[in-house]
Write a protein that holds these residues in place. Structure first.
Motif, PDB file in Angstrom:
ATOM      1  N   ASP A 162      72.726  67.463   9.982  1.00 38.85           N
ATOM      2  CA  ASP A 162      71.642  68.097   9.238  1.00 38.85           C
ATOM      3  C   ASP A 162      70.754  67.059   8.553  1.00 38.85           C
ATOM      4  O   ASP A 162      70.645  67.005   7.320  1.00 38.85           O
ATOM      5  CB  ASP A 162      72.207  69.094   8.210  1.00 38.85           C
ATOM      6  CG  ASP A 162      72.826  70.303   8.872  1.00 38.85           C
ATOM      7  OD1 ASP A 162      72.392  70.662   9.985  1.00 38.85           O
ATOM      8  OD2 ASP A 162      73.758  70.882   8.299  1.00 38.85           O
ATOM      9  N   ARG A 163      70.150  66.244   9.374  1.00 39.41           N
ATOM     10  CA  ARG A 163      69.190  65.223   8.958  1.00 39.41           C
ATOM     11  C   ARG A 163      68.181  65.093  10.096  1.00 39.41           C
ATOM     12  O   ARG A 163      68.510  65.346  11.257  1.00 39.41           O
ATOM     13  CB  ARG A 163      69.867  63.873   8.718  1.00 39.41           C
ATOM     14  CG  ARG A 163      70.912  63.867   7.610  1.00 39.41           C
ATOM     15  CD  ARG A 163      70.319  63.849   6.243  1.00 39.41           C
ATOM     16  NE  ARG A 163      69.688  62.537   6.095  1.00 39.41           N
ATOM     17  CZ  ARG A 163      68.807  62.218   5.172  1.00 39.41           C
ATOM     18  NH1 ARG A 163      68.421  63.102   4.310  1.00 39.41           N
ATOM     19  NH2 ARG A 163      68.288  61.023   5.118  1.00 39.41           N
ATOM     20  N   PRO A 164      66.965  64.649   9.800  1.00 39.45           N
ATOM     21  CA  PRO A 164      65.985  64.459  10.869  1.00 39.45           C
ATOM     22  C   PRO A 164      66.474  63.422  11.891  1.00 39.45           C
ATOM     23  O   PRO A 164      67.135  62.443  11.532  1.00 39.45           O
ATOM     24  CB  PRO A 164      64.740  63.952  10.130  1.00 39.45           C
ATOM     25  CG  PRO A 164      64.915  64.416   8.722  1.00 39.45           C
ATOM     26  CD  PRO A 164      66.400  64.395   8.468  1.00 39.45           C
ATOM     27  N   ALA A 165      66.132  63.652  13.146  1.00 36.01           N
ATOM     28  CA  ALA A 165      66.574  62.752  14.215  1.00 36.01           C
ATOM     29  C   ALA A 165      66.143  61.313  13.950  1.00 36.01           C
ATOM     30  O   ALA A 165      66.910  60.382  14.210  1.00 36.01           O
ATOM     31  CB  ALA A 165      66.034  63.236  15.560  1.00 36.01           C
ATOM     32  N   ARG A 166      64.956  61.105  13.413  1.00 35.14           N
ATOM     33  CA  ARG A 166      64.481  59.734  13.170  1.00 35.14           C
ATOM     34  C   ARG A 166      65.373  59.015  12.149  1.00 35.14           C
ATOM     35  O   ARG A 166      65.601  57.811  12.245  1.00 35.14           O
ATOM     36  CB  ARG A 166      63.016  59.722  12.745  1.00 35.14           C
ATOM     37  CG  ARG A 166      62.737  60.411  11.445  1.00 35.14           C
ATOM     38  CD  ARG A 166      61.276  60.360  11.002  1.00 35.14           C
ATOM     39  NE  ARG A 166      61.019  61.286   9.930  1.00 35.14           N
ATOM     40  CZ  ARG A 166      61.542  61.229   8.717  1.00 35.14           C
ATOM     41  NH1 ARG A 166      62.359  60.245   8.405  1.00 35.14           N
ATOM     42  NH2 ARG A 166      61.248  62.132   7.803  1.00 35.14           N
ATOM     43  N   ALA A 195      81.906  62.502  13.688  1.00 35.10           N
ATOM     44  CA  ALA A 195      82.107  63.316  12.471  1.00 35.10           C
ATOM     45  C   ALA A 195      81.920  62.442  11.224  1.00 35.10           C
ATOM     46  O   ALA A 195      81.341  62.892  10.228  1.00 35.10           O
ATOM     47  CB  ALA A 195      83.497  63.949  12.488  1.00 35.10           C
ATOM     48  N   ARG A 196      82.371  61.195  11.293  1.00 38.90           N
ATOM     49  CA  ARG A 196      82.186  60.261  10.170  1.00 38.90           C
ATOM     50  C   ARG A 196      80.703  59.950  10.004  1.00 38.90           C
ATOM     51  O   ARG A 196      80.189  59.911   8.876  1.00 38.90           O
ATOM     52  CB  ARG A 196      82.991  58.977  10.449  1.00 38.90           C
ATOM     53  CG  ARG A 196      83.076  58.041   9.271  1.00 38.90           C
ATOM     54  CD  ARG A 196      84.005  56.852   9.565  1.00 38.90           C
ATOM     55  NE  ARG A 196      85.370  57.280   9.822  1.00 38.90           N
ATOM     56  CZ  ARG A 196      85.956  57.301  11.033  1.00 38.90           C
ATOM     57  NH1 ARG A 196      85.286  56.908  12.107  1.00 38.90           N
ATOM     58  NH2 ARG A 196      87.182  57.705  11.186  1.00 38.90           N
ATOM     59  N   LEU A 197      79.970  59.771  11.103  1.00 36.85           N
ATOM     60  CA  LEU A 197      78.534  59.538  11.047  1.00 36.85           C
ATOM     61  C   LEU A 197      77.850  60.725  10.359  1.00 36.85           C
ATOM     62  O   LEU A 197      76.982  60.547   9.499  1.00 36.85           O
ATOM     63  CB  LEU A 197      77.987  59.337  12.465  1.00 36.85           C
ATOM     64  CG  LEU A 197      76.490  59.115  12.612  1.00 36.85           C
ATOM     65  CD1 LEU A 197      76.055  57.820  11.923  1.00 36.85           C
ATOM     66  CD2 LEU A 197      76.107  59.079  14.095  1.00 36.85           C
ATOM     67  N   LYS A 198      78.251  61.937  10.713  1.00 33.65           N
ATOM     68  CA  LYS A 198      77.700  63.150  10.105  1.00 33.65           C
ATOM     69  C   LYS A 198      77.962  63.153   8.592  1.00 33.65           C
ATOM     70  O   LYS A 198      77.047  63.402   7.803  1.00 33.65           O
ATOM     71  CB  LYS A 198      78.339  64.371  10.762  1.00 33.65           C
ATOM     72  CG  LYS A 198      77.939  65.704  10.146  1.00 33.65           C
ATOM     73  CD  LYS A 198      78.700  66.839  10.823  1.00 33.65           C
ATOM     74  CE  LYS A 198      78.416  68.182  10.209  1.00 33.65           C
ATOM     75  NZ  LYS A 198      77.124  68.726  10.625  1.00 33.65           N
ATOM     76  N   ARG A 199      79.211  62.870   8.195  1.00 27.73           N
ATOM     77  CA  ARG A 199      79.539  62.872   6.756  1.00 27.73           C
ATOM     78  C   ARG A 199      78.706  61.854   5.997  1.00 27.73           C
ATOM     79  O   ARG A 199      78.201  62.130   4.908  1.00 27.73           O
ATOM     80  CB  ARG A 199      81.027  62.589   6.555  1.00 27.73           C
ATOM     81  CG  ARG A 199      81.918  63.766   6.848  1.00 27.73           C
ATOM     82  CD  ARG A 199      83.339  63.548   6.348  1.00 27.73           C
ATOM     83  NE  ARG A 199      83.968  62.343   6.887  1.00 27.73           N
ATOM     84  CZ  ARG A 199      84.592  62.266   8.055  1.00 27.73           C
ATOM     85  NH1 ARG A 199      84.655  63.325   8.836  1.00 27.73           N
ATOM     86  NH2 ARG A 199      85.146  61.135   8.438  1.00 27.73           N
ATOM     87  N   ILE A 200      78.551  60.677   6.565  1.00 29.10           N
ATOM     88  CA  ILE A 200      77.769  59.621   5.892  1.00 29.10           C
ATOM     89  C   ILE A 200      76.316  60.063   5.730  1.00 29.10           C
ATOM     90  O   ILE A 200      75.746  59.945   4.651  1.00 29.10           O
ATOM     91  CB  ILE A 200      77.842  58.302   6.688  1.00 29.10           C
ATOM     92  CG1 ILE A 200      79.240  57.699   6.561  1.00 29.10           C
ATOM     93  CG2 ILE A 200      76.779  57.313   6.221  1.00 29.10           C
ATOM     94  CD1 ILE A 200      79.521  56.551   7.520  1.00 29.10           C
ATOM     95  N   LEU A 201      75.727  60.563   6.798  1.00 28.15           N
ATOM     96  CA  LEU A 201      74.298  60.891   6.768  1.00 28.15           C
ATOM     97  C   LEU A 201      73.996  62.165   5.994  1.00 28.15           C
ATOM     98  O   LEU A 201      72.889  62.311   5.454  1.00 28.15           O
ATOM     99  CB  LEU A 201      73.747  60.966   8.186  1.00 28.15           C
ATOM    100  CG  LEU A 201      73.659  59.601   8.872  1.00 28.15           C
ATOM    101  CD1 LEU A 201      73.356  59.760  10.350  1.00 28.15           C
ATOM    102  CD2 LEU A 201      72.599  58.737   8.206  1.00 28.15           C
ATOM    103  N   GLU A 202      74.923  63.091   5.941  1.00 27.39           N
ATOM    104  CA  GLU A 202      74.706  64.316   5.202  1.00 27.39           C
ATOM    105  C   GLU A 202      75.149  64.197   3.743  1.00 27.39           C
ATOM    106  O   GLU A 202      74.794  65.047   2.932  1.00 27.39           O
ATOM    107  CB  GLU A 202      75.431  65.500   5.861  1.00 27.39           C
ATOM    108  CG  GLU A 202      74.828  65.904   7.185  1.00 27.39           C
ATOM    109  CD  GLU A 202      75.538  67.078   7.814  1.00 27.39           C
ATOM    110  OE1 GLU A 202      76.546  67.581   7.254  1.00 27.39           O
ATOM    111  OE2 GLU A 202      75.066  67.540   8.878  1.00 27.39           O
ATOM    112  N   GLY A 203      75.951  63.149   3.444  1.00 25.03           N
ATOM    113  CA  GLY A 203      76.505  62.982   2.096  1.00 25.03           C
ATOM    114  C   GLY A 203      75.491  62.542   1.139  1.00 25.03           C
ATOM    115  O   GLY A 203      75.329  62.767   0.023  1.00 25.03           O
TER     116      GLY A 203
END
Length: 132
Positions: free
Chosen positions: A13-17, A124-132
């Motif tokens: 849930d972050r912009p692709a860029r 999943a870790r990438l998702k947590r970092i970027l959404e955190g």
């Protein structure tokens, strides 16, 4: 004979860029892909990671681009090359990352499943970092 592949995906849930900018920086590998990048370092303009059994592999990404392509090669100390297809796809205001896991010659089903599970954990870790 064609190589068997498995596509492992994660929605972020972050912009692709934003996702692309973070994932395209090899210095961030240690944060989201510790199985590959816990020892990431830049030496003489080359991104290196230590590998089990000793030695270092070089990770070479395609040039930065506007298409979300993060394909890279891992140049192994013994001369082998692992080609890794990796994409960041726009999904409206969000992103989907798609990582292709390829079965290596002689790899058992259990080893292939373990590689895919490790990639899923990294994404999943990438998702947590970027959404955190």
């Amino acid at each position: 004979m064609a190589t068997e592949s498995r596509h492992v995906t994660e929605h972020i849930d972050r912009p692709a860029r934003v996702v692309y900018a973070y994932a395209a920086d090899p210095a961030n590998l240690a944060h989201w892909a510790p199985g590959l990048g816990s020892s990431v370092r830049l030496e003489d303009g080359r991104w290196l990671v230590d590998v089990p059994g000793g030695g270092a592999a070089e990770v070479v990404f395609v040039p930065r681009n506007d298409f979300g392509v993060l394909d890279h090669e891992v140049l192994l100390p013994g001369g082998g090359i692992v080609h890794v297809p990796f994409r960041v796809l726009a999904d409206g205001e969000h992103a989907e990352v798609v990582f292709t896991v390829r079965r290596a010659a002689g790899m058992t089903d259990e080893e292939f499943d373990r590689d895919a599970a490790a990639v899923a954990a990294d994404l999943a870790r990438l998702k947590r970092i970027l959404e955190g």
